[in-house]
Design an enzyme around this catalytic site. Structure first.
Site, PDB file in Angstrom:
ATOM      1  N   THR A  45       0.836  -1.208   0.000  1.00 41.27           N
ATOM      2  CA  THR A  45       0.000   0.000   0.000  1.00 41.27           C
ATOM      3  C   THR A  45       0.870   1.257   0.000  1.00 41.27           C
ATOM      4  O   THR A  45       0.690   2.163  -0.823  1.00 41.27           O
ATOM      5  CB  THR A  45      -0.915  -0.002   1.247  1.00 41.27           C
ATOM      6  OG1 THR A  45      -1.700  -1.198   1.224  1.00 41.27           O
ATOM      7  CG2 THR A  45      -1.825   1.215   1.265  1.00 41.27           C
ATOM      8  N   ASP A  53       4.618 -22.358   5.610  1.00 38.03           N
ATOM      9  CA  ASP A  53       5.188 -23.669   5.260  1.00 38.03           C
ATOM     10  C   ASP A  53       6.566 -23.605   4.590  1.00 38.03           C
ATOM     11  O   ASP A  53       7.266 -24.614   4.527  1.00 38.03           O
ATOM     12  CB  ASP A  53       4.240 -24.423   4.315  1.00 38.03           C
ATOM     13  CG  ASP A  53       2.890 -24.649   4.944  1.00 38.03           C
ATOM     14  OD1 ASP A  53       2.810 -24.675   6.179  1.00 38.03           O
ATOM     15  OD2 ASP A  53       1.893 -24.792   4.196  1.00 38.03           O
ATOM     16  N   MET A  76       2.855 -27.996  11.898  1.00 41.51           N
ATOM     17  CA  MET A  76       2.276 -27.819  10.560  1.00 41.51           C
ATOM     18  C   MET A  76       3.353 -27.939   9.489  1.00 41.51           C
ATOM     19  O   MET A  76       4.520 -28.182   9.795  1.00 41.51           O
ATOM     20  CB  MET A  76       1.593 -26.459  10.478  1.00 41.51           C
ATOM     21  CG  MET A  76       0.283 -26.409  11.245  1.00 41.51           C
ATOM     22  SD  MET A  76      -0.507 -24.800  11.085  1.00 41.51           S
ATOM     23  CE  MET A  76      -2.120 -25.187  11.787  1.00 41.51           C
ATOM     24  N   HIS A  82      -3.384 -24.757  15.677  1.00 38.46           N
ATOM     25  CA  HIS A  82      -3.468 -23.403  15.134  1.00 38.46           C
ATOM     26  C   HIS A  82      -2.706 -22.355  15.925  1.00 38.46           C
ATOM     27  O   HIS A  82      -2.547 -21.239  15.444  1.00 38.46           O
ATOM     28  CB  HIS A  82      -4.933 -23.001  14.985  1.00 38.46           C
ATOM     29  CG  HIS A  82      -5.555 -23.629  13.779  1.00 38.46           C
ATOM     30  ND1 HIS A  82      -6.154 -24.862  13.817  1.00 38.46           N
ATOM     31  CD2 HIS A  82      -5.595 -23.223  12.494  1.00 38.46           C
ATOM     32  CE1 HIS A  82      -6.568 -25.188  12.602  1.00 38.46           C
ATOM     33  NE2 HIS A  82      -6.238 -24.210  11.785  1.00 38.46           N
TER      34      HIS A  82
HETATM   35  P1  ATP Z   1      -1.073 -22.221   2.617  1.00 38.49           P
HETATM   36  O1  ATP Z   1       0.359 -22.507   2.252  1.00 38.49           O
HETATM   37  O2  ATP Z   1      -1.171 -21.368   3.811  1.00 38.49           O
HETATM   38  O3  ATP Z   1      -1.932 -23.438   2.675  1.00 38.49           O
HETATM   39  P2  ATP Z   1      -2.098 -21.732  -0.029  1.00 38.49           P
HETATM   40  O4  ATP Z   1      -2.144 -20.500  -0.846  1.00 38.49           O
HETATM   41  O5  ATP Z   1      -1.253 -22.850  -0.554  1.00 38.49           O
HETATM   42  O6  ATP Z   1      -1.661 -21.297   1.445  1.00 38.49           O
HETATM   43  P3  ATP Z   1      -4.550 -23.114  -0.691  1.00 38.49           P
HETATM   44  O7  ATP Z   1      -5.738 -23.425   0.143  1.00 38.49           O
HETATM   45  O8  ATP Z   1      -3.842 -24.238  -1.351  1.00 38.49           O
HETATM   46  O9  ATP Z   1      -3.577 -22.254   0.232  1.00 38.49           O
HETATM   47  O10 ATP Z   1      -4.991 -22.102  -1.855  1.00 38.49           O
HETATM   48  C1  ATP Z   1      -5.671 -20.908  -1.564  1.00 38.49           C
HETATM   49  C2  ATP Z   1      -6.659 -20.596  -2.643  1.00 38.49           C
HETATM   50  O11 ATP Z   1      -5.989 -20.453  -3.898  1.00 38.49           O
HETATM   51  C3  ATP Z   1      -7.689 -21.682  -2.883  1.00 38.49           C
HETATM   52  O12 ATP Z   1      -8.756 -21.629  -1.981  1.00 38.49           O
HETATM   53  C4  ATP Z   1      -8.143 -21.368  -4.298  1.00 38.49           C
HETATM   54  O13 ATP Z   1      -9.051 -20.294  -4.302  1.00 38.49           O
HETATM   55  C5  ATP Z   1      -6.848 -20.909  -4.951  1.00 38.49           C
HETATM   56  N1  ATP Z   1      -6.234 -22.055  -5.649  1.00 38.49           N
HETATM   57  C6  ATP Z   1      -5.576 -23.094  -5.089  1.00 38.49           C
HETATM   58  N2  ATP Z   1      -5.190 -23.988  -6.036  1.00 38.49           N
HETATM   59  C7  ATP Z   1      -5.632 -23.490  -7.212  1.00 38.49           C
HETATM   60  C8  ATP Z   1      -5.563 -23.948  -8.566  1.00 38.49           C
HETATM   61  N3  ATP Z   1      -4.966 -25.110  -8.901  1.00 38.49           N
HETATM   62  N4  ATP Z   1      -6.141 -23.185  -9.520  1.00 38.49           N
HETATM   63  C9  ATP Z   1      -6.748 -22.024  -9.207  1.00 38.49           C
HETATM   64  N5  ATP Z   1      -6.864 -21.548  -7.959  1.00 38.49           N
HETATM   65  C10 ATP Z   1      -6.308 -22.252  -6.973  1.00 38.49           C
END
Ligand code: ATP
Length: 325
Positions: free
Chosen positions: A27, A131, A173, A255
Site C-alpha cells: 500500500t 510452510d 504444521m 493453530h
Molecule cells: P497455505 O500454504 O497457507 O496453505 P495456499 O495458498 O497454498 O496457502 P490453498 O488453500 O492451497 O492455500 O490455496 C488458496 C486458494 O488459492 C484456494 O482456496 C483457491 O481459491 C486458490 N487455488 C488453489 N489452487 C488453485 C488452482 N490449482 N487453480 C486455481 N486456484 C487455486
C-alpha cells in the site's frame, strides 16, 4: 492493457504472520509511486464478490506488529474454475483494478498464475505461507515467526518430558513439506524429526528407535510433520505397541502456530518483497513472485515457484542426527 493506475491487493490461503506487514508495504510503496491501492477482502472469494475498498496510508497504520491479515483470508473453491476466475476478472473491470498483488502460498500463486494467463492480467505474487514450500525465495513470509513460536512451545514441553522421563511426539504444521519440522527440531535440540520428504523409502521411527535413543537420555522429543495418516498420534501408537516400556505422550500444536506478532525477519521480508512488488509493476513485470535470495530481491516466474518438490537441504538431517546423540 493501458497504463496501470490501480493495484488490488489480497491475502489468500492460510494466514501467516507478516501478511499485514506485506499489505502495509504494498500500500505505502504503491501510494509513494503514484498508484491507487484497492484492498480486496477474503482472498479470491472477495474478488469474485467484489468486496473491495480503496486503501489510504491510514488504512495500514499500526498493522506491522499484528499477526493474521486485516484483509481476511479464505480458501475459495469457485476460483479454481474458469467460471469463478471470469467473475473475478469482471470485478476487476468493474471496480477499476488493473493489476493484482496476491499474498499467499502455493495454491494461491497457482490461482494467480492461471488468472494472469487467462486474462492477460498483470499479477504479482508475494510468498505468504508458514510452510516455506515455495521455490525461488530463501524463506516465505511467516515461516520465521512460526519456527520461533514452535520453538517456545517445545522448550516448555521439554521441561515436562525431562521431569517425567517421557517420549513426546510433537506435531507441527507444514502441509506436505518438512521445513518447519526439520529446522524446529534442530532449533529445539530435539532427538529426531519425522518429515514427509523421508517417509517413502525408510521407516523413520524404526531408524530413530534403532539409534538406541534412550541409552544416554531419559527423555526425548520427536518433531513430526502433520500428515492425515502418519501424524504424531500414529507414531505414538506404534511406540506404545512396539516398546511398551516407554512413557509416550503426544502434543499437537495446531493453530497456535499460525498467530502472533511477526518476527523482525518476517517484517523485513514482507516489507522488502512488498516494495519489490510495486517495483515489479513499474518495470512491467507480470506473473512473477517476489522473493529474497542471498539478500537480493528476485522475481521468480509463477510456474517455477509453485513447483511442488521444494526440498530442504538433506544436510540438515545429518546435523540433527549428529547433535542428538
Ligand atoms: P497455505 O500454504 O497457507 O496453505 P495456499 O495458498 O497454498 O496457502 P490453498 O488453500 O492451497 O492455500 O490455496 C488458496 C486458494 O488459492 C484456494 O482456496 C483457491 O481459491 C486458490 N487455488 C488453489 N489452487 C488453485 C488452482 N490449482 N487453480 C486455481 N486456484 C487455486
Amino acid at each position: 492493457m493501458g497504463k496501470i493506475q490501480c493495484i488490488g491487493i489480497l491475502t489468500s490461503g492460510g494466514d501467516a504472520p507478516g501478511m499485514n506487514a506485506a499489505i502495509r508495504a504494498v500500500t505505502r510503496a504503491g501510494i509513494s509511486n503514484g498508484f491507487n491501492i484497492m484492498g480486496v477482502y477474503r482472498g479470491y472469494e472477495g474478488l469474485i464478490k467484489g468486496e473491495v475498498k480503496p486503501f489510504t496510508t491510514e488504512d495500514v497504520s499500526g498493522i506491522i506488529t499484528r499477526g493474521g491479515t486485516i484483509l481476511k483470508t479464505a480458501r475459495c473453491k469457485e476460483f479454481t474454475t474458469p467460471e469463478g476466475r471470469q467473475k473475478a476478472f469482471e470485478t476487476c473491470q468493474r471496480v477499476g483494478i488493473d493489476a493484482l498483488v496476491v499474498i499467499g502460498g502455493n495454491g494461491s500463486l497457482t490461482g494467480a498464475r492461471d488468472f494472469g494467463m487467462e486474462f492477460d492480467f498483470p499479477v504479482i505474487g508475494l510468498p505468504g505461507t508458514i510452510d516455506n514450500d515455495l521455490y525461488g525465495t530463501d524463506a516465505t513470509i511467516g515461516y520465521d515467526t512460526t519456527m520461533n513460536t514452535i520453538m517456545e512451545c517445545v522448550d516448555r514441553i521439554r521441561d515436562t518430558a525431562n521431569s517425567h522421563e517421557r517420549i513426546f511426539f510433537v506435531e507441527v504444521m507444514g502441509r506436505d513439506a518438512g521445513f518447519l519440522a526439520q529446522n524446529c527440531a534442530i532449533a529445539c535440540g530435539a532427538e529426531a524429526a519425522i518429515v514427509p520428504e523421508e517417509t517413502t523409502d525408510v521407516d523413520q521411527l524404526a531408524q530413530f528407535m534403532g539409534r538406541g535413543i534412550r541409552k544416554s537420555k531419559k527423555s526425548c522429543i520427536v518433531i513430526v510433520s502433520e500428515s492425515p495418516k502418519c501424524g504424531a498420534l500414529y507414531y505414538a501408537d506404534r511406540v506404545k505397541k512396539e516398546f511398551p516400556e516407554f512413557d509416550v505422550r503426544v502434543s499437537i500444536l495446531g493453530h497456535l502456530q499460525r498467530g502472533g506478532s511477526p518476527s523482525a525477519h518476517d517484517r523485513i521480508l514482507a516489507s522488502c518483497t512488498g516494495a519489490g512488488a510495486i517495483e515489479a509493476i513499474k518495470q512491467g513485470q507480470r506473473n512473477v513472485m517476489v522473493g529474497i535470495r542471498n539478500n537480493e530481491v528476485v522475481y521468480v516466474p509463477f510456474s517455477e515457484c509453485i513447483r511442488t518438490d521444494k526440498r530442504f537441504d538433506k544436510r540438515l538431517i545429518t546435523v540433527l542426527n549428529e547433535l542428538s546423540i
